[in-house]
Motif scaffolding. Structure first.
Motif, PDB file in Angstrom:
ATOM      1  N   LEU A  89      -9.856   0.823   1.364  1.00  0.00           N
ATOM      2  CA  LEU A  89      -9.192   0.446   0.120  1.00  0.00           C
ATOM      3  C   LEU A  89      -9.092  -1.069   0.001  1.00  0.00           C
ATOM      4  O   LEU A  89      -8.814  -1.765   0.979  1.00  0.00           O
ATOM      5  CB  LEU A  89      -7.787   1.056   0.083  1.00  0.00           C
ATOM      6  N   ALA A 106     -10.400   7.198   3.583  1.00  0.00           N
ATOM      7  CA  ALA A 106     -10.912   5.925   3.074  1.00  0.00           C
ATOM      8  C   ALA A 106     -11.267   4.999   4.233  1.00  0.00           C
ATOM      9  O   ALA A 106     -10.493   4.107   4.608  1.00  0.00           O
ATOM     10  CB  ALA A 106      -9.886   5.265   2.159  1.00  0.00           C
ATOM     11  N   ARG A 146      -8.158   6.542  -5.004  1.00  0.00           N
ATOM     12  CA  ARG A 146      -8.932   5.719  -5.942  1.00  0.00           C
ATOM     13  C   ARG A 146      -8.002   4.840  -6.765  1.00  0.00           C
ATOM     14  O   ARG A 146      -8.292   3.669  -7.024  1.00  0.00           O
ATOM     15  CB  ARG A 146      -9.779   6.611  -6.864  1.00  0.00           C
ATOM     16  N   THR A 203       0.828  -1.211   0.000  1.00  0.00           N
ATOM     17  CA  THR A 203       0.000   0.000   0.000  1.00  0.00           C
ATOM     18  C   THR A 203       0.859   1.256   0.000  1.00  0.00           C
ATOM     19  O   THR A 203       0.599   2.206  -0.740  1.00  0.00           O
ATOM     20  CB  THR A 203      -0.933   0.009   1.220  1.00  0.00           C
ATOM     21  N   ASN A 256      -6.681   2.042  -4.580  1.00  0.00           N
ATOM     22  CA  ASN A 256      -7.728   1.054  -4.373  1.00  0.00           C
ATOM     23  C   ASN A 256      -7.804   0.075  -5.532  1.00  0.00           C
ATOM     24  O   ASN A 256      -7.834  -1.147  -5.337  1.00  0.00           O
ATOM     25  CB  ASN A 256      -9.076   1.762  -4.196  1.00  0.00           C
TER      26      ASN A 256
END
Length: 207
Positions: free
Chosen positions: A118, A93, A58, A39, A61
């Motif tokens: 996410l 998120a 986004r 991540t 994700n």
């Protein structure tokens, strides 16, 4: 399970800005730590292509989706702070709402969620919001290891104790504020073992 899944990052950005990132993988142990490493790498790559925190998350994700077959996901807050104006533009998120203390008025804002965690649904919607840090304002980001810590009687540490500590902080370094919160947490949990990882990140505007 002694390896944590919490993470924070502070990223120097062009035009006198800082990227602030805090996240928590919904698991423990080595798989969670590896997922968090992935991540972090994706976030650092995504912010090179956009100055929009919402667009960056986004993108992260959608890139995480192929690696979440076992139901692993991550909650996160990513924001960009202008060191000139004090504007903080963020996307949340599914993470615990950060707090912003406006010292002049005493108001404490909750930076509530602007999208889902996410790695859950591809193409998830994500919004962003902007607040302004004035002189002596304090921004606190944290993971749920703080608010969901248990006392021996089963009570939760919760948000109100954090807000009280912030509200009475008088011109002291943010490190001391973090130390005070941690000290209060230690007293609260007493002999109870930690139920989760704990991460905190605080920022104060000095001028």
């Amino acid at each position: 399970r002694q390896v944590g899944g919490d993470f924070y990052d502070i990223i120097e950005l062009p035009n006198n800005r800082l990227g602030l990132f805090i996240a928590d993988v919904a698991d423990k142990g080595m798989p969670a730590a590896l997922f968090m490493t992935l991540t972090r790498t994706l976030v650092r790559a995504a912010i090179k292509d956009t100055n929009s925190p919402a667009k960056a998350l986004r993108r992260v994700n959608d890139l995480l989706i192929p690696d979440t077959q076992q139901g692993m996901f991550v909650t996160a807050v990513y924001g960009e702070l202008s060191l000139e104006t004090g504007n903080f533009t963020y996307a949340n998120a599914g993470h615990n709402p950060p707090f912003c203390l406006h010292k002049k008025t005493g108001e404490i804002m909750r930076l509530t969620r602007t999208g889902m965690a996410l790695g859950v649904i591809e193409g998830t919607e994500m919004e962003q919001r902007t607040i302004r840090l004035e002189k002596n304002d304090i921004l606190l980001l944290y993971t749920d290891g703080l608010t969901e810590a248990f006392a021996p009687d089963g009570g939760l540490f919760g948000e109100e104790r954090i807000k009280t500590t912030l509200s009475i902080a008088e011109n002291i370094p943010v490190q001391e504020i973090l130390d005070q919160i941690e000290e209060e947490l230690d007293i609260f949990v007493s002999t109870m073992p930690p139920a989760d990882d704990l991460t905190m990140l605080a920022v104060s505007r000095l001028a």
